[in-house]
Design a protein around this motif. Structure first.
Motif, short mmCIF file in Angstrom:
data_model
loop_
_atom_site.label_atom_id
_atom_site.label_comp_id
_atom_site.label_asym_id
_atom_site.label_seq_id
_atom_site.Cartn_x
_atom_site.Cartn_y
_atom_site.Cartn_z
N PRO A 146 1.51 9.57 10.74
CA PRO A 146 1.44 8.37 11.77
C PRO A 146 -0.04 7.64 11.69
CG PRO A 146 2.60 9.89 12.64
CD PRO A 146 1.99 10.55 11.62
N ALA A 147 -0.42 6.69 11.88
CA ALA A 147 -1.82 5.89 11.97
C ALA A 147 -2.73 6.71 12.82
CB ALA A 147 -1.59 4.37 12.45
N PRO A 148 -3.83 6.92 12.27
CA PRO A 148 -4.81 7.68 13.31
C PRO A 148 -5.00 6.67 14.48
CG PRO A 148 -5.79 6.67 11.30
CD PRO A 148 -4.65 6.46 11.07
N ALA A 149 -5.76 7.67 15.42
CA ALA A 149 -6.12 6.92 16.83
C ALA A 149 -7.20 6.05 16.43
CB ALA A 149 -6.61 7.90 17.86
N GLN A 150 -8.13 6.24 15.62
CA GLN A 150 -9.30 5.24 15.26
C GLN A 150 -9.39 4.93 14.01
OE1 GLN A 150 -11.15 4.51 17.90
NE2 GLN A 150 -10.31 5.66 19.13
N ASN A 151 -9.98 3.92 13.60
CA ASN A 151 -9.96 3.37 12.10
C ASN A 151 -10.68 4.25 11.70
OD1 ASN A 151 -8.69 1.19 12.80
ND2 ASN A 151 -10.38 -0.30 12.78
N LEU A 152 -10.52 4.42 10.18
CA LEU A 152 -11.25 5.63 9.27
C LEU A 152 -11.86 4.59 8.12
CD1 LEU A 152 -8.42 8.12 8.94
CD2 LEU A 152 -10.35 8.12 10.56
N ALA A 153 -12.60 4.89 7.52
CA ALA A 153 -13.40 4.37 6.37
C ALA A 153 -12.99 5.18 5.14
CB ALA A 153 -15.02 4.53 6.34
N ILE A 154 -12.21 4.32 4.26
CA ILE A 154 -11.66 4.78 2.93
C ILE A 154 -12.08 4.34 1.76
CG2 ILE A 154 -9.74 3.35 3.44
CD1 ILE A 154 -7.98 5.51 1.95
N ASP A 155 -12.66 5.09 0.81
CA ASP A 155 -13.10 4.88 -0.51
C ASP A 155 -11.70 4.63 -1.31
OD1 ASP A 155 -14.41 4.20 -2.64
OD2 ASP A 155 -15.48 6.10 -2.80
N TRP A 156 -10.97 3.74 -1.17
CA TRP A 156 -9.71 3.62 -1.89
C TRP A 156 -10.05 3.56 -3.58
CZ3 TRP A 156 -7.46 -0.27 -4.32
CH2 TRP A 156 -8.24 -1.77 -4.25
N MET A 157 -11.06 2.91 -3.99
CA MET A 157 -11.23 2.74 -5.11
C MET A 157 -12.12 4.01 -5.88
SD MET A 157 -10.01 0.06 -6.84
CE MET A 157 -11.25 -0.37 -7.76
N GLY A 158 -12.57 4.92 -5.01
CA GLY A 158 -13.42 6.08 -5.54
C GLY A 158 -14.53 5.43 -6.15
N ASP A 159 -15.25 4.14 -5.69
CA ASP A 159 -16.40 3.78 -6.31
C ASP A 159 -17.49 3.64 -5.34
OD1 ASP A 159 -15.40 1.68 -4.70
OD2 ASP A 159 -15.43 0.25 -6.55
N GLY A 160 -17.29 4.10 -3.93
CA GLY A 160 -18.17 3.90 -3.17
C GLY A 160 -18.35 2.65 -2.25
N SER A 161 -17.11 1.89 -2.51
CA SER A 161 -16.82 0.71 -1.55
C SER A 161 -15.88 1.29 -0.48
CB SER A 161 -16.57 -0.41 -2.39
OG SER A 161 -15.38 -0.19 -3.21
N PHE A 162 -16.23 1.15 0.57
CA PHE A 162 -15.30 1.68 1.70
C PHE A 162 -14.43 0.46 2.30
CE2 PHE A 162 -18.26 4.96 1.26
CZ PHE A 162 -17.61 6.07 1.39
N THR A 163 -13.45 0.71 2.77
CA THR A 163 -12.34 -0.14 3.42
C THR A 163 -11.93 0.50 4.72
OG1 THR A 163 -11.70 -1.15 1.31
CG2 THR A 163 -10.37 -1.62 3.04
N GLN A 164 -11.69 -0.26 5.80
CA GLN A 164 -11.09 0.15 7.07
C GLN A 164 -9.77 0.69 6.77
OE1 GLN A 164 -12.74 0.75 10.15
NE2 GLN A 164 -14.60 0.74 9.12
N LEU A 165 -8.94 1.69 7.32
CA LEU A 165 -7.81 2.03 7.46
C LEU A 165 -7.73 2.54 8.97
CD1 LEU A 165 -5.90 4.53 5.16
CD2 LEU A 165 -5.60 4.84 7.70
N GLY A 166 -6.79 1.74 9.32
CA GLY A 166 -6.35 1.89 10.96
C GLY A 166 -5.78 0.63 11.37
N THR A 167 -5.19 0.77 12.60
CA THR A 167 -4.47 -0.08 13.34
C THR A 167 -5.27 -0.98 13.98
OG1 THR A 167 -3.82 1.04 15.17
CG2 THR A 167 -2.33 1.11 13.31
N LYS A 168 -6.52 -0.78 14.15
CA LYS A 168 -7.21 -1.67 15.32
C LYS A 168 -7.97 -2.72 14.14
CE LYS A 168 -7.61 1.80 18.72
NZ LYS A 168 -8.30 2.77 19.53
N GLN A 169 -7.56 -3.33 13.72
CA GLN A 169 -7.93 -4.35 12.66
C GLN A 169 -7.41 -5.73 13.21
OE1 GLN A 169 -9.01 -3.22 8.76
NE2 GLN A 169 -7.53 -1.82 8.92
N MET A 170 -8.39 -6.74 13.18
CA MET A 170 -7.97 -8.31 13.03
C MET A 170 -8.41 -9.03 11.82
SD MET A 170 -6.46 -10.39 15.12
CE MET A 170 -6.72 -9.22 16.65
#
Length: 644
Positions: free
Chosen positions: A128-152
Motif C-alpha cells: 500500500p502507498a506509504p504514509a509520506q511521500n518518498l523520493a525515488i530515483d526511478w531512472m537510476g541517474d540521480g534525478s529524483f521523483t516523488q512517490l506518494g499520494t500527497k501530490q497535486m
C-alpha cells in the motif's frame, strides 16, 4: 482552455500482457491522437504499461525493469505533445512494489502516485502507498521523483487546472484519497483503474464516479482496462467515464467497439464558482506537494453538451416529471400562504396570456388540495385599450371550464379619468399610457381582495423579473407570486403539460383554449390592437427572445459566467438559430436591464423557488440596486468589436 474549458480524455489502449514496449507504443499513439483532438489531460488505465493481469510476473525483475524502460520511452516520445498524461505501471522502491500512476508532461515524470487500498490478491504482490511521500530515483541517474499520494499537479498557465490522482479501487474506500485531494484544491481527479466486468459493476462504477464528482464539486476521469488483458479470471471492458459535479459528460460503455478515446471538456470555471459560493471545506487537506507543468492556452473546440434550454429537460419523460413537480411545489406553496393568511378568497387578474393562465392553474390545484370550492378563486378580466377578442375569449373559456368565480371589470373609463386627473394626453402612447393601465388593474384586484377578505396572487415570471419587464407597483406587486421562480420558457412547457393532461382527461374545450393561449404572442396588451384586431405589442420584439434571455439568465446566475463566456456558449448551443449579431444584441440588452432593474427585484413579494436560480432578494439573489454594469458592458463592447 479559454473560458475555463479544458479538453480531457480517458484512453482505452489495446495492450499485450507483460509486453511493456508494445504497450508504451500503443499509449504513445493515443497521446498523438489525443493531441490532434486538442486534449490537454489524458488518463490511461491502471498498470497499462504492463497489463493489470500479470499476477506473479510482477515480482520478476525483467518485467519491472521493462516497465520503467517503457515509462522512459513513453515520456521521451510524448515530450513534443502539449498533453499531460496519467499512465499506470508497477514501480519499485526499497524492495517493495507499488501499483502506481505516473504523471508525465513534456518528457518529464512529474510524480508517481501509488494505490492505497489493495485487495487480498493485490497484497500478495503490491505494498500500500506509504504514509509520506518518498523520493525515488526511478531512472537510476540521480534525478529524483516523488512517490506518494500527497501530490497535486498544477498547470502554470491555467492555475485552476489542479488535478490529483487516485488509483483504481481507492475511489471506493470509506475515506477515499480523492476526498482529501479536493480539499487541497484539486479541481479534477484522475483515476486509472482495472476492474473486471461482472453483473452490476458498470452501474456501481457509474454511481461512484457521479457521487464523488457531485459531493466534491470536481471533474472526475476514470479509465478502465480493456482489450488485451488476460481473461483467465475476469473480462475487462474498457469502461471510461468523464464526470463533472454529478453529471456524466462523456462515457465509453464496457466492450464498446472502435472508441479508443473518450473525449470531452471539463468546465473549470463552473467548478471554481460552485466551490466559492458553497461551504467547501479545505481545512483538513494536510500537507501536499505541488508539481507544476505547462500547457498552451488556446481556444478549446467544444464537444460537450451545453443545454440551450437549461430550465427545460429535453427528455419527454423527465420533462413531464419536472412539470408535475413544479406545479406541485407552486400549489403547495400557495396552499400554505392561503392557510396562514386566513384568506377567504384568492384573486388574480386573468388576461388570457401565458403567465396568468399558469397562475390560475396553480390556484385551482391549491384549492383542490385544501378541499375548498373553486369558486373561492376570483379571476378578474379587465379589458382596456389593448385587449383583443382572442385573449378575452380564451380567458372566459378558461375560467368557465375551471369553474372559478369569473368577473369582468371594464377599466376604460377609470383609466381615461386618470389621464384627465394627471393631465396626460391619451393620444401620447408612452410609458405613462401603458403603466396607468397596469396599475389600474392592480388596484382593482387589490380592492376586490380587500372586499372579499382575500389576497392577490401574482402572475409575473422569473424571466420578466430578471429583465425588470414589470410595471413597478403594477403587475410587479401581489401578496404571493406563484410564478416568480419559473422562467418564461418553462411557463410555456407547464402550460403545454397542463393542456395535454386535460386532453387526456377528455376536457377538450379547456385543452383547446390552453393550446390557443400557447399560440398567442406574449404581450402585455397595453397598446391598441392592429387594424385586424390582432395583438400589436409583442414583448419579444421589444426585449428579445425569451429563449436567449433564459439561457443568459441561467448561466449568469447559476455559475457567474462572464459575458464573453456566455456569448461563446450561446454560439455553440444556439448558433444555428441565431447569428452572432443577434446573440450579442440581446446579451447586451439582458445585461443592461438586469443591472438597471435590480430595484424592482429588491422588493418582490414572496413566492416559491423551483430551481437553484432565483431572483428573490431574501436569499435567491442579493445585489445592490445601484451596482454598476460598467465591467460587464465593457466586455460586451469588446465582443462587439471582435465579431461585428
Amino acid at each position: 482552455m479559454k473560458y475555463g474549458f479544458v479538453k480531457v480524455a480517458a484512453a482505452t489502449p489495446v495492450i499485450r500482457v507483460a509486453d511493456p514496449a508494445y504497450n508504451a507504443a500503443a499509449c504513445v499513439a493515443l497521446v498523438a491522437e489525443a493531441a490532434e483532438a486538442g486534449v490537454k489531460l489524458l488518463v490511461f488505465p491502471e498498470l497499462c504499461l504492463t497489463g493489470a493481469t500479470c499476477g506473479d510476473l510482477y515480482g520478476h525483475n525483467r518485467l519491472l525493469s521493462g516497465a520503467m524502460e517503457a515509462l522512459q520511452s513513453f515520456a521521451e516520445e510524448t515530450a513534443a505533445y502539449d498533453v499531460v498524461s496519467v499512465v499506470g505501471l508497477p514501480a519499485v522502491y526499497a524492495d517493495k512494489i507499488y501499483n502506481c500512476a505516473a504523471v508525465v508532461s513534456a518528457g518529464t515524470v512529474l510524480g508517481l502516485v501509488p494505490k492505497t487500498h489493495l485487495s487480498a490478491a493485490e497484497r500478495r504482490i503490491f505494498t500500500p502507498a506509504p504514509a509520506q511521500n518518498l523520493a525515488i530515483d526511478w531512472m537510476g541517474d540521480g534525478s529524483f521523483t516523488q512517490l506518494g499520494t500527497k501530490q497535486m499537479f498544477v498547470c502554470n498557465s491555467l492555475p485552476s487546472l489542479r488535478f490529483g490522482v487516485e488509483v483504481g479501487g481507492d475511489l471506493y474506500a470509506a475515506n477515499p484519497l480523492s476526498a482529501r485531494l479536493v480539499c487541497a484544491g484539486a479541481a479534477v481527479i484522475c483515476n486509472p483503474a482495472a476492474t473486471p466486468e461482472i453483473v452490476g459493476a458498470e452501474e456501481y462504477r457509474r454511481m461512484a464516479v457521479k457521487g464523488m464528482s457531485a459531493r466534491s464539486l470536481c471533474g472526475y476521469i476514470t479509465a478502465e482496462s480493456g482489450e488485451g488483458e488476460s481473461t483467465t479470471d475476469g473480462v475487462y471492458g474498457g469502461h471510461a467515464i468523464v464526470a463533472e459535479c454529478g453529471g456524466i459528460l462523456a462515457e465509453r460503455t464496457p466492450f464498446a467497439d472502435g472508441q479508443a478515446l473518450t473525449v470531452t471538456e471539463i468546465d473549470l470555471e463552473r467548478i471554481t464558482h460552485d466551490r466559492r459560493v458553497s461551504d467547501f471545506d479545505t481545512s483538513a487537506c494536510g500537507e501536499i506537494t505541488e508539481n507544476y507543468f505547462d500547457l498552451c492556452v488556446e481556444d478549446t473546440e467544444l464537444t460537450r453538451f451545453i443545454d440551450p434550454h437549461p430550465f427545460t429537460p429535453a427528455d419527454p419523460v423527465l420533462r413531464a416529471h419536472t412539470c408535475e413537480r413544479i406545479l406541485t411545489i407552486q400549489a403547495n406553496g400557495l396552499k400554505k400562504r392561503v392557510t396562514a393568511a386566513w384568506a377567504k378568497k384568492i384573486v388574480l387578474g386573468i388576461s388570457g396570456g401565458l403567465d396568468s393562465t399558469l397562475a390560475l392553474l396553480v390556484m385551482v390545484r391549491a384549492m383542490d388540495l385544501l378541499g375548498r370550492p373553486r369558486t373561492d378563486i376570483v379571476a378578474v378580466t379587465m379589458p382596456c385599450f389593448g385587449t383583443t377578442v382572442r385573449t378575452k375569449t380564451n380567458a372566459t373559456v378558461l375560467c368557465e371550464e375551471l369553474g372559478v368565480d369569473f368577473r369582468t371589470v371594464d377599466i376604460f373609463d377609470s383609466v381615461n379619468q386618470h389621464f384627465k386627473d394627471i393631465g396626460h394626453d391619451p393620444a401620447v402612447r408612452d410609458v405613462t399610457y401603458e403603466n396607468a393601465q397596469a396599475r389600474e388593474r392592480t388596484q382593482v384586484i387589490m380592492d376586490i381582495a380587500n372586499d372579499e377578505g382575500g389576497m392577490v396572487v401574482g402572475t409575473g415570471d422569473l424571466s420578466e423579473l430578471a429583465l425588470g419587464w414589470a410595471t413597478y407597483n403594477g403587475d410587479h406587486m401581489s401578496m404571493y407570486s406563484v410564478n416568480g421562480g419559473v422562467p418564461k420558457t418553462l411557463v410555456r412547457e407547464l402550460t403545454a403539460y397542463a393542456a395535454a393532461c386535460e386532453m387526456e382527461k377528455g376536457n377538450t374545450k379547456l385543452a383547446e383554449a390552453l393550446y390557443d393561449i400557447l399560440g398567442t404572442p406574449v404581450s402585455p396588451e397595453l397598446l391598441p390592437a392592429d387594424g385586424e384586431g390582432n395583438i400589436a405589442q409583442k414583448t419579444e420584439d421589444l426585449v428579445g427572445p425569451y429563449e436567449l434571455h433564459d439561457f443568459y439568465l441561467y448561466y449568469l446566475l447559476r455559475y457567474g459566467f462572464t459575458p464573453a463566456k456566455l456569448f461563446r456558449m450561446a454560439q455553440y448551443a444556439l448558433g444555428e438559430t441565431y447569428d452572432d449579431a443577434t446573440l450579442i444584441k440581446w446579451l447586451e440588452t439582458f445585461t443592461r436591464r438586469f443591472f438597471t432593474q435590480q430595484f424592482k427585484r429588491s422588493c418582490l413579494p414572496d413566492g416559491p423557488a423551483v430551481f437553484d436560480v432565483s431572483v428573490s432578494p431574501r436569499g435567491g439573489w442579493v445585489m445592490p440596486s445601484d451596482a454598476s454594469s460598467a465591467l460587464w458592458m465593457a466586455e460586451i463592447a469588446e465582443i462587439k468589436e471582435m465579431y461585428l
